[in-house]
Design a protein around this motif. Structure first.
Motif, short mmCIF file in Angstrom:
data_model
loop_
_atom_site.label_atom_id
_atom_site.label_comp_id
_atom_site.label_asym_id
_atom_site.label_seq_id
_atom_site.Cartn_x
_atom_site.Cartn_y
_atom_site.Cartn_z
N GLU A 1 -3.60 -12.82 -5.08
CA GLU A 1 -4.10 -12.54 -6.15
C GLU A 1 -5.58 -11.71 -6.14
O GLU A 1 -5.66 -11.23 -7.02
CB GLU A 1 -4.62 -13.97 -6.94
N LEU A 2 -5.95 -11.65 -4.95
CA LEU A 2 -7.22 -10.83 -4.74
C LEU A 2 -6.70 -9.54 -4.53
O LEU A 2 -7.32 -8.24 -5.02
CB LEU A 2 -7.95 -11.36 -3.62
N MET A 3 -5.64 -9.29 -3.82
CA MET A 3 -5.11 -8.00 -3.64
C MET A 3 -4.47 -7.32 -4.64
O MET A 3 -4.56 -5.94 -4.59
CB MET A 3 -4.27 -7.91 -2.22
N VAL A 4 -3.93 -7.92 -5.43
CA VAL A 4 -3.02 -7.17 -6.61
C VAL A 4 -3.82 -7.07 -7.74
O VAL A 4 -4.26 -8.02 -8.21
CB VAL A 4 -1.50 -8.20 -6.64
N ALA A 5 -3.95 -5.86 -8.18
CA ALA A 5 -4.23 -5.54 -9.52
C ALA A 5 -3.34 -5.18 -10.62
O ALA A 5 -3.48 -5.65 -11.69
CB ALA A 5 -5.61 -4.51 -9.54
N GLU A 6 -2.45 -4.53 -10.24
CA GLU A 6 -1.29 -3.93 -11.17
C GLU A 6 0.04 -4.28 -10.36
O GLU A 6 0.28 -5.12 -9.78
CB GLU A 6 -1.40 -2.61 -11.45
N ASP A 7 1.04 -3.42 -10.72
CA ASP A 7 2.31 -3.56 -9.94
C ASP A 7 2.13 -3.37 -8.32
O ASP A 7 1.39 -2.67 -7.88
CB ASP A 7 3.26 -2.57 -10.51
N TYR A 8 2.98 -4.19 -7.76
CA TYR A 8 2.99 -4.04 -6.38
C TYR A 8 4.42 -4.31 -5.87
O TYR A 8 5.40 -4.78 -6.62
CB TYR A 8 1.94 -5.24 -5.77
N MET A 9 4.64 -4.35 -4.32
CA MET A 9 5.97 -4.69 -3.61
C MET A 9 5.53 -5.66 -2.84
O MET A 9 4.19 -5.30 -1.98
CB MET A 9 6.44 -3.57 -3.29
N ILE A 10 6.22 -6.33 -1.95
CA ILE A 10 6.02 -7.03 -0.95
C ILE A 10 7.04 -6.86 0.09
O ILE A 10 8.31 -6.72 -0.17
CB ILE A 10 6.32 -8.80 -1.21
N VAL A 11 6.62 -6.52 1.18
CA VAL A 11 7.46 -6.03 2.28
C VAL A 11 7.47 -7.36 3.43
O VAL A 11 6.41 -7.76 3.89
CB VAL A 11 7.05 -4.86 3.09
N TYR A 12 8.61 -7.99 3.50
CA TYR A 12 8.69 -9.01 4.18
C TYR A 12 9.30 -8.88 5.58
O TYR A 12 10.52 -8.57 5.64
CB TYR A 12 9.74 -10.16 3.71
N LEU A 13 8.61 -8.92 6.76
CA LEU A 13 8.87 -8.62 7.90
C LEU A 13 9.39 -9.73 8.79
O LEU A 13 8.72 -10.75 9.14
CB LEU A 13 7.77 -8.05 8.91
N ILE B 1 1.15 -2.41 -1.66
CA ILE B 1 1.87 -2.69 -0.84
C ILE B 1 1.44 -3.90 0.03
O ILE B 1 0.32 -4.09 0.78
CB ILE B 1 2.29 -1.55 0.30
N ILE B 2 2.09 -5.13 -0.29
CA ILE B 2 1.78 -6.45 0.27
C ILE B 2 2.52 -6.61 1.65
O ILE B 2 3.89 -6.70 1.17
CB ILE B 2 1.70 -7.51 -0.39
N VAL B 3 2.00 -6.85 2.83
CA VAL B 3 3.08 -6.81 4.00
C VAL B 3 2.91 -8.46 4.26
O VAL B 3 1.71 -9.04 4.67
CB VAL B 3 2.72 -6.06 5.29
N PHE B 4 4.04 -9.28 4.64
CA PHE B 4 3.84 -10.53 5.08
C PHE B 4 4.84 -10.48 6.33
O PHE B 4 6.15 -10.26 6.22
CB PHE B 4 4.70 -11.59 3.95
N ALA B 5 4.17 -10.98 7.23
CA ALA B 5 4.84 -11.03 8.77
C ALA B 5 5.18 -12.58 9.09
O ALA B 5 4.07 -13.12 9.53
CB ALA B 5 3.96 -10.28 9.88
N ALA B 6 6.25 -12.62 9.06
CA ALA B 6 6.94 -14.00 9.39
C ALA B 6 6.57 -14.28 10.95
O ALA B 6 6.60 -15.84 11.22
CB ALA B 6 8.31 -14.41 9.14
N CYS B 7 6.39 -13.54 11.81
CA CYS B 7 6.25 -13.92 13.06
C CYS B 7 4.97 -14.31 13.46
O CYS B 7 4.81 -15.05 14.58
CB CYS B 7 6.53 -12.44 14.04
#
Length: 324
Positions: free
Chosen positions: A185-197, A153-159
């Motif tokens: 690229e370092l965090m992801v090895a297989e399937d993943y999702m992005i949570v855009y805050l 789970i990759i979290v991207f905080a635009a704030c």
């Protein structure tokens, strides 16, 4: 008894009668005549002068009179270059203070080495100025795993993005772009999702359309394929408009992965929130939105349902009008 004539020879005569010693060494022996190699000594000159007249003669007097040597007087003008005069003047005059070379500790050298990071994106090496993006590195973080524990789970905080009114805004965004892509690229090895805050982000911190498009283009094909969901929390009209404009330029598969979530409670129903870091400003915004939604429901309940046009209009038979 008379001695033979040979015995009457003196010692000197015997020495003269001996054969002379050889002056050369015989080469390989053989049946033919003996071949000899003559050894010649180089001529030796004991004269200090190399003229032919004095060859082989030695000087009678080697004494040198120091008083007869020519030495420069004090009044003689010596030919100095400008650099030599300047150097001599600096020696005689006051020297300029020289700043010592500062010494760095091991920790400071380690920090200087961490100011730049070399990354490879798309088979091309890039250098990231880590000092310029130090206040904005919280823009991307790891939020744990979902599913079988292998999907990230990759979290991207635009704030946490920089303000667009900065003088070095484009330089910071360029380095931040490389940092986000390389970290992903370092965090992801297989399937993943992005949570855009997206909540609690003023318009001056919203990333531009070109920046988002470049991020999408620079993402490796493997990352785009393994992305299973792109969740946008607290979507605004601005982000909805951007996605509507870019929809023709992105694939249909990617468009189907986009999901809108209006509250953190809805997000909790979709993914585990144990390791997802939510900034305080987004938590306050979510509480304000939740409170505003509850107040709106209460007002709607107190005011009752709004009358519709179908109820205000009466049928002809109900109005007492005969159809006959």
């Amino acid at each position: 008894m008379d001695l033979p004539p040979e015995s009457k020879m003196s010692t000197a005569d015997r020495a003269d009668a001996r054969p002379a010693p050889p002056t050369s060494l015989p080469l390989q022996g053989g049946g033919g005549p003996a071949q000899r190699k003559k050894l010649s000594a180089p001529p030796i000159s004991l004269s200090l002068d190399q003229s032919e007249d004095d060859l082989g003669e030695t000087p009678d007097d080697l004494d040198i009179d120091v008083d007869d040597l020519d030495t420069p007087d004090e009044g003689d003008n010596l030919d100095y270059t400008d650099h030599e005069m300047d150097w001599d003047a600096n020696r005689s005059g006051a020297r300029e203070p020289v700043e010592p070379i500062p010494t760095c500790s091991v920790d400071e050298e380690r920090q200087d080495g961490q100011l730049w990071r070399a990354v490879v994106i798309g088979e091309q090496e890039h250098r990231i100025n880590m000092k310029s993006i130090e206040p904005y590195q919280k823009v991307i973080s790891h939020g744990g795993y979902y599913g079988n524990g292998v999907h990230a789970i990759i979290v991207f905080a635009a704030c946490f993005l920089p303000d667009s009114d900065r003088e070095d805004y484009h330089e910071v965004m360029e380095n931040l772009f490389l940092y986000v892509i390389s970290t992903l690229e370092l965090m992801v090895a297989e399937d993943y999702m992005i949570v855009y805050l997206n909540g609690a982000t003023p318009h001056r911190r919203m990333p531009g359309l070109g920046w988002l498009k470049r991020c999408y283009q620079m993402i490796d094909r493997r990352l785009r394929k393994n992305l299973k969901s792109f969740i946008i929390v607290h979507p605004s009209w601005f982000i909805r408009t951007i996605l509507a404009i870019t929809r023709p330029f992105i694939s249909t598969k990617f468009s189907n992965k986009i999901k809108y979530v209006n509250s953190l409670d809805e997000l909790h129903e979709l993914i585990p929130m144990e390791y997802v870091h939510i900034p305080e400003c987004i938590i306050r915004l979510d509480e304000e939105l939740k409170e505003a939604t509850e107040n709106s429901k209460i007002n709607s309940f107190l005011l009752g349902p709004e009358p519709t046009a179908s109820r205000t209009q009466k049928k002809p038979d109900e109005a007492g009008v005969s159809t006959s």
